[in-house]
Design an enzyme around this catalytic site. Structure first.
Site, PDB file in Angstrom:
ATOM      1  N   LYS A   1       0.844  -1.202   0.000  1.00  0.00           N
ATOM      2  CA  LYS A   1       0.000   0.000   0.000  1.00  0.00           C
ATOM      3  C   LYS A   1       0.881   1.254   0.000  1.00  0.00           C
ATOM      4  O   LYS A   1       1.942   1.267   0.646  1.00  0.00           O
ATOM      5  CB  LYS A   1      -0.909  -0.037   1.240  1.00  0.00           C
ATOM      6  N   SER A  34      -9.877   1.743   2.665  1.00  0.00           N
ATOM      7  CA  SER A  34      -8.988   2.540   1.832  1.00  0.00           C
ATOM      8  C   SER A  34      -7.931   1.716   1.103  1.00  0.00           C
ATOM      9  O   SER A  34      -7.352   2.199   0.144  1.00  0.00           O
ATOM     10  CB  SER A  34      -8.298   3.585   2.707  1.00  0.00           C
ATOM     11  N   SER A  91     -10.139  -0.659   6.848  1.00  0.00           N
ATOM     12  CA  SER A  91      -9.530  -0.527   5.515  1.00  0.00           C
ATOM     13  C   SER A  91      -8.807  -1.752   4.977  1.00  0.00           C
ATOM     14  O   SER A  91      -8.399  -1.765   3.819  1.00  0.00           O
ATOM     15  CB  SER A  91      -8.567   0.651   5.496  1.00  0.00           C
TER      16      SER A  91
END
Ligand code: GLN
Length: 484
Positions: free
Chosen positions: A80, A155, A179
């Site tokens: 990420k 997210s 997330s």
């Protein structure tokens, strides 16, 4: 060469040791597939081709020399965009960090480098991890691999989509209020949010420090256990990291016994099966409950009475921490410097141009709830409510060992559907947020057989929430569910 679509960490590790293929061959195969598939999905913001090739070659040498290779040696992963890799871009999908190059490795990255993993690239996300759809990225849209008209969740939507579309064997995400678990549920991956303090946050761009944890996306629960074992550990560089993270629980994590799993008592909280939970999701979760029951575990109804306050509590505590954490992005240490007449003008212009709508909304909210005169009414009150929510779980764990719930109230929603209505977006984390407020570990596991919607098969997840440091319980139960 092995097809990428059913490649797990476990399978690839076996293939590498058996010399069926090299890590370099597989890494190149992943890049070729990403080139084909990612134009539609949009999971990656950029690829680390040079780094990946160097890492794969090094892993191949180690394996050829029969240096004892860990499970993650030579395994291609996606990371990420809010986790730092020295010398690589890291932007948290924000314009304000568009040109930022990380100066050091996050602790989790240092651990994975030592384990010999390969980093394919950095994945798209909601700006600074604020969102539930990955639509608030400053750079691009990510689409759900199962239906390109739908969001991948967020997210960590890029990491979830990369694993689900076989563009990485596993990935790292971060979870502040859901997330990892919510996008895992939307994309049909396994997502683990570890106990607060068990995985170092050093080198993770802070969103809300008292809630953030890094965790893995994988294809199987077994792989999630492998990743968690590699990521956990006490870190003096993170003041909230716990020495308990060094407890040796490898055997319980990696080789759970059916006997142990059967002794677990599983609680189903009434407050999670409410109005607002789509009937088709309730149905799938009931199926998961029936499967879990068939393993021979005891199932009990329980109550978590303060659940209904969790979302309001989170949307005070989280923005308060966001407003403070995002202060450092002021156009001097970070950000493209706008032309300005004075220092305050510089701050204003740079933050105005650099932050997106959702970040600004939360900075404003957070600054408000912390401001004098409002602090006691909002922030201090929310801290008390947080305590009550944690206490609910503590009470429930006197009767049960694991709690089973839905992950999301609906399947993946359509792109654009919730962008103009932040409250409806916030509601998609209603079942994951209490876990972060209480600092507990939880895993999202795909229910077998998806849901048929508009001619597409959409995944649905169920959540197992463990006691503090109860990762072996949820991963053990999950591994046996997977074998059914
Ligand atoms: N979707 C939640 C939010 O917008 C959770 C985000 C996260 O876990 N990083 O805050």
């Amino acid at each position: 060469m092995h097809p990428l679509h059913d490649l797990t960490i476990k399978k690839m590790h076996d293939g590498l040791l058996a010399k069926e293929y090299s890590s370099l061959e597989m890494t190149q195969a992943f890049f070729a597939w990403i080139e084909k598939r990612d134009p539609e999905v949009g999971a990656y913001l950029s690829l680390h081709k040079d780094l990946a090739v160097r890492q794969a070659e090094a892993a191949d040498i180690a394996i050829a020399q029969d240096t004892p290779a860990g499970m993650l040696a030579g395994i291609p992963l996606a990371i990420k965009d809010n986790i730092l890799i020295e010398g690589e871009r890291a932007s948290a999908a924000s314009k304000i960090l568009e040109n930022y190059t990380a100066a050091y490795d996050a602790t989790v990255i240092a651990k994975l480098k030592k384990a010999g993993s390969v980093f394919l690239g950095r994945t798209n996300m909601d700006e600074f991890a604020m969102g539930s759809s990955t639509e608030s990225s400053a750079f691009q849209l990510t689409r759900n691999p199962h239906d390109p008209t739908r969001v991948p969740g967020g997210s960590s939507g890029g990491s979830a989509a990369a694993v689900a579309a076989h563009m990485a064997v596993a990935a790292l995400g971060s979870d502040t209020g859901g997330s990892i678990r919510q996008p895992a549920a939307f994309c049909g991956a396994v997502g683990l949010k570890p106990t607060y303090g068990s995985v170092s946050r050093f080198g993770l761009m802070a969103m809300a420090s008292s809630l953030d944890q890094i965790g893995p996306f994988t294809k199987t629960v077994e792989d999630a256990a492998i990743m968690y074992q590699a990521l956990r550990g006490h870190d003096p560089m993170d003041a909230t990291s716990s020495p308990r993270a060094n407890d040796d629980i490898a055997d319980a994590l990696l080789h759970p016994t059916l006997e142990r799993v059967r002794s677990l008592r599983v609680g189903i909280p009434d407050e999670y099966f409410i109005e607002g939970l789509a009937p088709e999701i309730a149905q799938k979760v009931e199926e998961a409950i029936a499967s879990i029951k068939s393993l021979g575990v005891e199932i009990k109804r329980i109550s978590l009475p303060h659940t209904k306050y969790a979302l309001s509590c989170y949307y005070i505590v989280m923005p308060a921490e966001v407003s403070s954490n995002l202060e450092r992005f002021e156009g001097i240490r970070y950000g493209s410097r706008e032309h300005a007449a004075s220092l305050s003008d510089l701050y204003r212009k740079d933050r105005e141009a650099g932050f997106g709508t959702e970040s600004k909304r939360r900075i404003l909210l957070g600054t408000f709830v912390l401001s004098s005169g409002y602090y006691d009414a909002y922030y201090a009150k929310a801290q008390k409510v947080r305590r009550l929510i944690a206490q609910d779980f503590a009470n429930a764990y006197k009767e049960v060992d694991v709690i089973l719930t839905p992950v999301t109230p609906t399947p993946a929603f359509k792109i654009g559907e919730k962008m103009s209505d932040p409250l409806s977006m916030y509601l998609s984390d209603i079942f994951t947020i209490p876990v972060n407020l209480a600092g507990l570990p939880a895993i999202s596991i795909p229910v077998k057989g998806g849901l048929s919607v508009d001619g597409k098969t959409l995944p649905v997840g169920f959540q197992l929430i463990g006691k503090h440091w109860g990762e072996a319980d949820i991963l053990g139960l999950g591994q046996y569910y997977e074998k059914l």
